[in-house]
Write a protein that holds these residues in place. Structure first.
Motif, PDB file in Angstrom:
ATOM      1  N   HIS A 214       0.852  -1.185   0.000  1.00 42.46           N
ATOM      2  CA  HIS A 214       0.000   0.000   0.000  1.00 42.46           C
ATOM      3  C   HIS A 214       0.887   1.234   0.000  1.00 42.46           C
ATOM      4  O   HIS A 214       1.839   1.325   0.788  1.00 42.46           O
ATOM      5  CB  HIS A 214      -0.901   0.013   1.239  1.00 42.46           C
ATOM      6  CG  HIS A 214      -1.825   1.182   1.302  1.00 42.46           C
ATOM      7  ND1 HIS A 214      -2.952   1.269   0.505  1.00 42.46           N
ATOM      8  CD2 HIS A 214      -1.798   2.326   2.040  1.00 42.46           C
ATOM      9  CE1 HIS A 214      -3.580   2.400   0.768  1.00 42.46           C
ATOM     10  NE2 HIS A 214      -2.890   3.065   1.688  1.00 42.46           N
ATOM     11  N   ILE A 215       0.589   2.181  -0.881  1.00 42.67           N
ATOM     12  CA  ILE A 215       1.357   3.417  -0.976  1.00 42.67           C
ATOM     13  C   ILE A 215       0.609   4.521  -0.244  1.00 42.67           C
ATOM     14  O   ILE A 215      -0.527   4.850  -0.571  1.00 42.67           O
ATOM     15  CB  ILE A 215       1.592   3.827  -2.445  1.00 42.67           C
ATOM     16  CG1 ILE A 215       2.270   2.686  -3.213  1.00 42.67           C
ATOM     17  CG2 ILE A 215       2.429   5.095  -2.497  1.00 42.67           C
ATOM     18  CD1 ILE A 215       3.630   2.291  -2.677  1.00 42.67           C
ATOM     19  N   CYS A 216       1.270   5.106   0.743  1.00 42.81           N
ATOM     20  CA  CYS A 216       0.660   6.179   1.528  1.00 42.81           C
ATOM     21  C   CYS A 216       0.653   7.493   0.746  1.00 42.81           C
ATOM     22  O   CYS A 216       1.517   7.733  -0.098  1.00 42.81           O
ATOM     23  CB  CYS A 216       1.431   6.383   2.832  1.00 42.81           C
ATOM     24  SG  CYS A 216       1.419   4.958   3.940  1.00 42.81           S
ATOM     25  N   HIS A 217      -0.310   8.321   1.039  1.00 43.52           N
ATOM     26  CA  HIS A 217      -0.439   9.722   0.588  1.00 43.52           C
ATOM     27  C   HIS A 217       0.249  10.023  -0.757  1.00 43.52           C
ATOM     28  O   HIS A 217       1.196  10.807  -0.824  1.00 43.52           O
ATOM     29  CB  HIS A 217       0.051  10.687   1.652  1.00 43.52           C
ATOM     30  CG  HIS A 217       1.300  10.288   2.390  1.00 43.52           C
ATOM     31  ND1 HIS A 217       2.477   9.941   1.764  1.00 43.52           N
ATOM     32  CD2 HIS A 217       1.544  10.198   3.718  1.00 43.52           C
ATOM     33  CE1 HIS A 217       3.384   9.657   2.673  1.00 43.52           C
ATOM     34  NE2 HIS A 217       2.851   9.791   3.861  1.00 43.52           N
ATOM     35  N   VAL A 218      -0.254   9.421  -1.816  1.00 40.70           N
ATOM     36  CA  VAL A 218       0.259   9.691  -3.166  1.00 40.70           C
ATOM     37  C   VAL A 218       0.021  11.160  -3.510  1.00 40.70           C
ATOM     38  O   VAL A 218      -1.033  11.725  -3.214  1.00 40.70           O
ATOM     39  CB  VAL A 218      -0.452   8.778  -4.190  1.00 40.70           C
ATOM     40  CG1 VAL A 218      -0.087   9.162  -5.610  1.00 40.70           C
ATOM     41  CG2 VAL A 218      -0.099   7.325  -3.919  1.00 40.70           C
ATOM     42  N   SER A 219       1.013  11.785  -4.171  1.00 42.38           N
ATOM     43  CA  SER A 219       0.865  13.224  -4.441  1.00 42.38           C
ATOM     44  C   SER A 219       1.215  13.637  -5.867  1.00 42.38           C
ATOM     45  O   SER A 219       1.085  14.821  -6.187  1.00 42.38           O
ATOM     46  CB  SER A 219       1.747  14.024  -3.464  1.00 42.38           C
ATOM     47  OG  SER A 219       3.126  13.854  -3.747  1.00 42.38           O
TER      48      SER A 219
END
Length: 418
Positions: A214-219
């Motif tokens: 899971h990739i946190c806080h993609v921006s």
């Protein structure tokens, strides 16, 4: 047995219903004789919350943080491990679970001891205490060999590894992307590449291990394109986006107001468009607040010294609705089913609590619910210990008016519940 009747509420914004709750369970849903304006949704689940306890109680506690969560419609939160001490032992997991709270709290375990990125936590004893998510959030696990081992170990038990994607060399020490207008020239650029490189690396590692990543806080748009590639190949990779990255851009931070200093930094308008599109398409799976409280005196320091982070539990729903309006047909109201998917159903599934939270509004299901006024026009009210948000005082057209956990009110300031 506690009995409660919600009169004339509209599940997912549909036809008005009378919803009967008995013993914490929905026992009846029947057409309402008298319709009301309130929308009924499943209680939200936040996959990324910083409650600061233990060690940071001047900013937030489990009790105050979950009070803020309940005010935002949340009935469960996943509490990050970067506390002091770091949550990396079963005893600390038990301490968090024993705390009084206004929402169910599910602790995350660090991937590495002390978030140091050098030695892996023993995952099995943590899983025995109920931990389902492992993350060094706040720090990227930069060592690819260690990340590969962590994914393999987690994969054997069906656990989720959540990565803070930020290459420490490429990102340098800055806290915001360089303004594209060139107005701000006294800071080192933190390029989008610093995020996308780690996302790409870990997607390949997850593919090799078969583990859930899971990739946190993609921006950034670049990260979205990597995720699109991973999804097209059926890889077990998911991602989240924060409400503030869906709405704010680097231009908002041009004045170096510390309220806009966050990690990852605010990005260009094109990145924001990519994030909104990816959320609508399902390339990004969930909205997570990254609720990061700080004492007022620390957050008010000059930009270089001010800590990263913005609170988000109380403001998440109205900010997300505002961001996603561009994907709803003109004249239509919000797609409440879509809101429920990205803020309740999918976060609960990823957190490993989908048997109890994020459930459909149906007879026999737990009464973890929130009531939403879709026509509200009132300033945001904050209930946590900290107030570091650029959204404070803003009025939105949507607000949570009540929240129930197992049929019992955890937030009802306007006495919306009988």
């Amino acid at each position: 047995m506690t009995r409660r009747l919600l009169r004339g509420v509209r599940p997912y914004g549909a036809a008005p219903m009378d919803v009967l709750i008995e013993g914490g369970i929905i026992t009846s849903i029947t057409p309402a004789a008298t319709p009301g304006p309130l929308v009924l949704l499943p209680g939200f689940v936040d996959l990324h919350t910083h409650l600061r306890e233990p060690g940071g109680e001047e900013a937030e506690t489990i009790l105050t943080g979950t009070r803020a969560a309940a005010a935002g419609g949340y009935t469960a939160v996943v509490a990050m491990a970067n506390t002091a001490p770091v949550i990396d032992t079963p005893a600390l997991v038990r301490r968090v679970l024993a705390a009084e709270a206004h929402a169910d709290v599910h602790p995350v375990s660090a991937i590495t001891h002390g978030l140091a990125g050098t030695s892996l936590v023993d995952m099995e004893p943590m899983a025995e205490e109920g931990v389902r998510v492992f993350s060094d959030d706040g720090r990227c696990l930069a060592d690819p060999a260690l990340m590969r081992t962590a994914l393999r170990r987690a994969g054997r038990s069906g656990l989720l590894v959540a990565q803070h994607a930020q290459d420490p060399v490429l990102a340098g020490g800055d806290t915001r992307a360089l303004d594209r207008t060139g107005v701000v020239l006294d800071v080192q650029e933190w390029p989008a590449l610093a995020e996308a490189v780690i996302v790409a690396r870990d997607v390949l590692l997850a593919s090799d291990s078969g583990a859930r990543l899971h990739i946190c806080h993609v921006s950034t748009r670049a990260s979205v394109e990597v995720l699109r590639w991973a999804k097209s190949r059926g890889l077990p990779v998911t991602a989240e986006v924060t409400p503030h990255h869906l709405t704010l851009t680097e231009a908002d931070a041009a004045g170096r107001d510390p309220r806009y200093k966050m990690n990852p930094p605010l990005r260009a308008p094109d990145d924001v468009r990519a994030l909104r599109e990816a959320l609508a398409e399902g390339i990004i799976d969930v909205v997570a607040t990254d609720h990061a409280p700080h004492p007022a005196d620390r957050k008010a320091l000059p930009w270089p010294q001010a800590p990263f982070g913005v609170i988000g539990l109380e403001t998440a729903l109205p900010v997300v609705v505002e961001a996603m309006r561009s994907f709803w047909p003109p004249g239509d109201g919000p797609s409440w089913e879509q809101v429920a998917r990205v803020m309740s159903t999918e976060p609960a599934r990823l957190a490993g609590i989908g048997e109890r939270h994020g459930r459909p509004i149906a007879v026999g299901e737990p009464a973890h619910l929130c009531l939403v006024d879709p026509g509200a026009d009132a300033p945001v009210t904050l209930y946590g210990r900290s107030a570091n948000t650029p959204f404070a005082g803003r009025s939105f057209g949507v607000r949570v008016v009540a929240t129930l956990r197992a049929g019992e009110p955890t937030h009802d300031p306007d006495e919306a519940l009988d």
